[in-house]
Design an enzyme around this catalytic site. Sequence first.
Site: not given
Length: 400
Positions: A36, A195, A355, A378
């Site tokens: 980053r 999920k 990720g 996100g």
Amino acid sequence: MGWKSLDDMDLSGKRVLVRVDINVPVENGRVTDTTRIERIVPTIHDILEKGGKPMLIAHFGRPKGKVSLDLSLAQVLPALQSALDRKVRLIETLEGAEHLTQEAAEADVLLLENIRFHPGETANDPEFAQRLAALGDVFCNDAFSAAHRAHASTAGIAALMPSCAGRLMQAELSALEAALSKPERPVGAVVGGAKVSTKIALLENLVNRLDVLVIGGGMANTFLGALGADMGASLKEEDFYDTACDILAQADKAGCRVILPADGLVAREFAAGAAHEVIALNADTTLDADQMVLDAGPASIDTLRTAFKELKTLIWNGPMGAFEIAPFDTATVAAAKLAAERTQSGALISVAGGGDTVAALNQAGVAEDFTYISTAGGAFLEWMEGKTLPGVAALEGASG
């Protein structure tokens, strides 16, 4: 694109407030992954070359509006200086930034201490945003990964001063708009992971935008179970069988082809090198109570090979199986290499993010071969869900 870039701004002699994301992993006071930090270097260098004076605004961890020495950006300073090859001076307080010493004013790059030490940051407090804006002449947002937060340093400040996107933000927005807003068609996506419950909004948005949707990982088990298969001990969410059926119905109505695994690697234990067999997967599949699907099989890989050949744009989020342990990384690695080969040949635009996705592509050794890899997490997911990102909306509405 309704936002401005650094190319549109006059920065000569101006203090440039730069929102960056250097929320990097630290162990024993040392940065363990500088990715980053490295990604903001082009923005800082361009500002300096244009005669601007960068003051970096960043967060680190979640101090919840309180000063915490454990979450000081001082830990990041050595790695930041090394990447920029410049002296960076840490300004420990907002008051210190408002009344710079001569030594600080002469520094090449300033770094404001963890912005989340201030409760006004996450509350997007107007008065706090005004204090921040008063520190500079131009605002540059280079933190797409924080753009889904309506915070003072991402959204509030942009309405108060001339604003633009930094090079990383520009690259992220350009790549995502090319992949989803105005893609070359046919366009497809690989969506994997554990999920369905965490990606309902994502799937519901994508089936109305894509030509092909590939579902893998534990998510695929839920869809197969919803169609009638007995998935044994496989990771699945029975409470979301109806949701899976609704998504399939939406896809059918929208003309989006959904590809589920046609076969899988089935084992009786979750362990590296576990004994396994290839079993066909469909609505009639019945696994033993202790059997679990841990990866897609060879027939599924062949199906992906054919599907990828038809696509011009591919979005990737999530692995095809339990990629962390061999041999259940086989489908993820094979599919990643197929996409990379098509990308390198010029036949495919490929954008990936998340990720686990980045880790999986690195494991396959092809991360550098995709068109673009997002580090936004996100924000990347919320963009794919079709949500408005406050940090981006603020740039689009800003004066400049």
